[in-house]
Design an enzyme around this catalytic site. Structure first.
Site, PDB file in Angstrom:
ATOM      1  N   GLN A  40       0.837  -1.202   0.000  1.00 59.00           N
ATOM      2  CA  GLN A  40       0.000   0.000   0.000  1.00 59.00           C
ATOM      3  C   GLN A  40       0.873   1.254   0.000  1.00 59.00           C
ATOM      4  O   GLN A  40       0.365   2.355  -0.116  1.00 59.00           O
ATOM      5  CB  GLN A  40      -0.894   0.013   1.243  1.00 59.00           C
ATOM      6  CG  GLN A  40      -1.871  -1.149   1.305  1.00 59.00           C
ATOM      7  CD  GLN A  40      -2.479  -1.289   2.690  1.00 59.00           C
ATOM      8  OE1 GLN A  40      -3.459  -0.640   3.025  1.00 59.00           O
ATOM      9  NE2 GLN A  40      -1.890  -2.143   3.506  1.00 59.00           N
ATOM     10  N   ILE A  58       3.546   4.138  -1.081  1.00 54.74           N
ATOM     11  CA  ILE A  58       3.858   4.847  -2.332  1.00 54.74           C
ATOM     12  C   ILE A  58       5.328   5.264  -2.367  1.00 54.74           C
ATOM     13  O   ILE A  58       5.730   6.014  -3.229  1.00 54.74           O
ATOM     14  CB  ILE A  58       2.938   6.089  -2.488  1.00 54.74           C
ATOM     15  CG1 ILE A  58       3.115   7.070  -1.312  1.00 54.74           C
ATOM     16  CG2 ILE A  58       1.480   5.664  -2.613  1.00 54.74           C
ATOM     17  CD1 ILE A  58       2.361   8.387  -1.503  1.00 54.74           C
ATOM     18  N   HIS A  95      -1.450   1.532  -4.212  1.00 60.25           N
ATOM     19  CA  HIS A  95      -1.904   2.919  -4.067  1.00 60.25           C
ATOM     20  C   HIS A  95      -1.078   3.901  -4.887  1.00 60.25           C
ATOM     21  O   HIS A  95      -1.077   5.090  -4.612  1.00 60.25           O
ATOM     22  CB  HIS A  95      -1.885   3.322  -2.579  1.00 60.25           C
ATOM     23  CG  HIS A  95      -2.885   2.573  -1.753  1.00 60.25           C
ATOM     24  ND1 HIS A  95      -2.937   2.625  -0.379  1.00 60.25           N
ATOM     25  CD2 HIS A  95      -3.907   1.759  -2.112  1.00 60.25           C
ATOM     26  CE1 HIS A  95      -3.931   1.869   0.068  1.00 60.25           C
ATOM     27  NE2 HIS A  95      -4.525   1.321  -0.963  1.00 60.25           N
ATOM     28  N   CYS A 104      -1.619  13.770 -15.382  1.00 60.41           N
ATOM     29  CA  CYS A 104      -2.528  14.887 -15.627  1.00 60.41           C
ATOM     30  C   CYS A 104      -3.890  14.550 -15.043  1.00 60.41           C
ATOM     31  O   CYS A 104      -4.327  13.393 -15.087  1.00 60.41           O
ATOM     32  CB  CYS A 104      -2.635  15.145 -17.130  1.00 60.41           C
ATOM     33  SG  CYS A 104      -3.727  16.544 -17.493  1.00 60.41           S
ATOM     34  N   CYS A 112      -5.899  14.711 -19.084  1.00 57.92           N
ATOM     35  CA  CYS A 112      -5.480  13.902 -20.246  1.00 57.92           C
ATOM     36  C   CYS A 112      -4.677  12.676 -19.773  1.00 57.92           C
ATOM     37  O   CYS A 112      -4.549  12.421 -18.588  1.00 57.92           O
ATOM     38  CB  CYS A 112      -4.683  14.753 -21.240  1.00 57.92           C
ATOM     39  SG  CYS A 112      -2.966  15.073 -20.785  1.00 57.92           S
ATOM     40  N   GLY A 147       3.098  -4.458   8.925  1.00 58.00           N
ATOM     41  CA  GLY A 147       3.045  -3.010   9.088  1.00 58.00           C
ATOM     42  C   GLY A 147       1.847  -2.322   8.464  1.00 58.00           C
ATOM     43  O   GLY A 147       1.968  -1.210   7.968  1.00 58.00           O
ATOM     44  N   THR A 148       0.704  -2.977   8.507  1.00 55.28           N
ATOM     45  CA  THR A 148      -0.512  -2.278   8.068  1.00 55.28           C
ATOM     46  C   THR A 148      -1.608  -2.437   9.113  1.00 55.28           C
ATOM     47  O   THR A 148      -1.764  -3.514   9.685  1.00 55.28           O
ATOM     48  CB  THR A 148      -1.021  -2.773   6.692  1.00 55.28           C
ATOM     49  OG1 THR A 148      -2.275  -2.145   6.403  1.00 55.28           O
ATOM     50  CG2 THR A 148      -1.172  -4.282   6.620  1.00 55.28           C
ATOM     51  N   SER A 167       9.118  -4.889  11.957  1.00 60.97           N
ATOM     52  CA  SER A 167       9.548  -5.584  10.743  1.00 60.97           C
ATOM     53  C   SER A 167      11.067  -5.715  10.658  1.00 60.97           C
ATOM     54  O   SER A 167      11.587  -6.735  10.220  1.00 60.97           O
ATOM     55  CB  SER A 167       9.004  -4.867   9.506  1.00 60.97           C
ATOM     56  OG  SER A 167       9.093  -3.476   9.642  1.00 60.97           O
TER      57      SER A 167
HETATM   58  N1  APR Z   1       7.080  -2.604  12.080  1.00 62.69           N
HETATM   59  C1  APR Z   1       5.904  -3.173  11.779  1.00 62.69           C
HETATM   60  N2  APR Z   1       4.714  -2.549  11.912  1.00 62.69           N
HETATM   61  C2  APR Z   1       4.721  -1.288  12.377  1.00 62.69           C
HETATM   62  C3  APR Z   1       5.913  -0.629  12.724  1.00 62.69           C
HETATM   63  C4  APR Z   1       7.148  -1.349  12.557  1.00 62.69           C
HETATM   64  N3  APR Z   1       8.326  -0.789  12.854  1.00 62.69           N
HETATM   65  N4  APR Z   1       5.593   0.611  13.165  1.00 62.69           N
HETATM   66  C5  APR Z   1       4.268   0.721  13.082  1.00 62.69           C
HETATM   67  N5  APR Z   1       3.729  -0.430  12.623  1.00 62.69           N
HETATM   68  C6  APR Z   1       2.324  -0.733  12.343  1.00 62.69           C
HETATM   69  C7  APR Z   1       1.315  -0.022  13.208  1.00 62.69           C
HETATM   70  O1  APR Z   1       1.074  -0.758  14.412  1.00 62.69           O
HETATM   71  C8  APR Z   1       0.087   0.018  12.314  1.00 62.69           C
HETATM   72  O2  APR Z   1      -0.718  -1.131  12.482  1.00 62.69           O
HETATM   73  O3  APR Z   1       2.059  -0.279  11.036  1.00 62.69           O
HETATM   74  C9  APR Z   1       0.683   0.000  10.916  1.00 62.69           C
HETATM   75  C10 APR Z   1       0.539   1.288  10.149  1.00 62.69           C
HETATM   76  O4  APR Z   1      -0.832   1.516   9.898  1.00 62.69           O
HETATM   77  P1  APR Z   1      -1.321   2.784   9.077  1.00 62.69           P
HETATM   78  O5  APR Z   1      -0.630   3.994   9.548  1.00 62.69           O
HETATM   79  O6  APR Z   1      -2.804   2.786   9.110  1.00 62.69           O
HETATM   80  O7  APR Z   1      -0.762   2.491   7.592  1.00 62.69           O
HETATM   81  P2  APR Z   1      -1.413   1.608   6.448  1.00 62.69           P
HETATM   82  O8  APR Z   1      -2.118   0.439   7.007  1.00 62.69           O
HETATM   83  O9  APR Z   1      -0.325   1.365   5.463  1.00 62.69           O
HETATM   84  O10 APR Z   1      -2.456   2.612   5.826  1.00 62.69           O
HETATM   85  C11 APR Z   1      -3.195   2.207   4.694  1.00 62.69           C
HETATM   86  O11 APR Z   1      -4.119   4.403   4.528  1.00 62.69           O
HETATM   87  O12 APR Z   1      -4.011   6.742   4.499  1.00 62.69           O
HETATM   88  C12 APR Z   1      -3.954   5.596   3.776  1.00 62.69           C
HETATM   89  O13 APR Z   1      -3.218   5.489   1.596  1.00 62.69           O
HETATM   90  C13 APR Z   1      -2.739   5.432   2.906  1.00 62.69           C
HETATM   91  O14 APR Z   1      -1.730   3.397   2.085  1.00 62.69           O
HETATM   92  C14 APR Z   1      -2.229   4.055   3.241  1.00 62.69           C
HETATM   93  C15 APR Z   1      -3.470   3.381   3.803  1.00 62.69           C
END
Ligand code: APR
Length: 239
Positions: free
Chosen positions: A97, A99, A115, A123, A126, A182-183, A226
């Site tokens: 996810q 960028i 993403h 653009c 276009c 990490g999401t 991570s």
């Molecule tokens: N290692 C692993 N995980 C981690 C670390 C680390 N060092 N530090 C933080 N995290 C975890 C947090 O606990 C959290 O669950 O990473 C996650 C980050 O979550 P978000 O900030 O919500 O990011 P993400 O899930 O990538 O967001 C998704 O939201 O705003 C949009 O487009 C944006 O792509 C993004 C999407």
């Protein structure tokens, strides 16, 4: 750690990583949510929607320009590098996810940027698009056709690029190991990817210091960062 997979590690042929902002946190790039998250200090509705862009393209561009300089200076960390190294031992696909381009910078060859990418600009009207690695000084930049250029990223309310998303579903549906790193998994449709892997009876592992929306679906959860954990995962494949 890795109790659910250590016995069968050599049997995993197709590995998919689903990554989010947390994997780049230790490269100096802020996550979006949580205490230090960008959306705690900035209003996403004013910065990351198409309506916000049309209302105030200069503001949105200034914010993206700051992010561009932060990201262009960032280097992949041991987490990104470990995923790239794993390609020596298995078929690896990264569905990110993020960028920030750090998976590609680390050498991963199969990366789908769900993403979009902060390097890319397109653009708003276009078909023109381009990779721009240099600083942008006049906001908002204009296309040759006279309309406003925008970052080629997916904003809230916008669909993912159809071909990228379809490929992501295909890889998720065919993998035998999915590692989610990490999401927070609050954003759709990326947060549905584990369900496709589950339908294929894949093993699901989450690496994240915090509980997430999809933690309940995991076969194994590792509550750590991570950088700490991904090199250990890769070392299992080397034995
Ligand atoms: N290692 C692993 N995980 C981690 C670390 C680390 N060092 N530090 C933080 N995290 C975890 C947090 O606990 C959290 O669950 O990473 C996650 C980050 O979550 P978000 O900030 O919500 O990011 P993400 O899930 O990538 O967001 C998704 O939201 O705003 C949009 O487009 C944006 O792509 C993004 C999407």
């Amino acid at each position: 750690m890795f109790e659910s997979i250590s016995d069968q590690i050599k049997n995993y042929k197709k590995i998919v990583f689903v990554t989010g902002a947390g994997i780049s946190q230790e490269s100096g790039i802020h996550t979006f949510r949580g205490n230090e998250g960008l959306w705690r200090n900035y209003d996403l509705m004013k910065l990351a929607t198409i309506d916000a862009f049309y209302e105030n393209p200069k503001l949105v561009w200034e914010w993206y320009n700051d992010r561009r300089s932060n990201i262009f200076q960032a280097q992949p960390n041991q987490g990104h590098n470990a995923i790239s190294e794993l390609e020596k031992y298995a078929q690896v696909v990264v569905l990110t996810q993020n960028i920030d381009g750090l998976h590609k910078k680390a050498g991963s060859s199969n990366v789908l940027e769900l993403h979009g990418s902060i390097v890319k600009i397109k653009c708003s009207v276009c078909d023109y698009n381009e990779d721009i690695l240099t600083e942008i000084s006049d906001f908002p930049p204009l296309c040759k056709c006279g309309n406003i250029l925008r970052p080629d990223v997916v904003w809230f309310g916008e669909p993912l690029p159809q071909d990228v998303w379809q490929n992501a579903i295909d890889f998720a549906s065919e993998c035998d190991l999915m590692v989610i790193v990490g999401t927070s998994f609050v954003v759709s449709p990326a947060n549905t990817l584990p369900l496709y892997a589950k339908q294929n009876n894949a093993t699901l592992i989450e690496i994240n210091p915090e509980t997430t929306e999809m933690s309940g679906e995991m076969d194994e959860i590792i509550r750590n960062t991570s950088v700490e954990i991904l090199p250990k995962l890769v070392s299992l494949f080397k034995k």
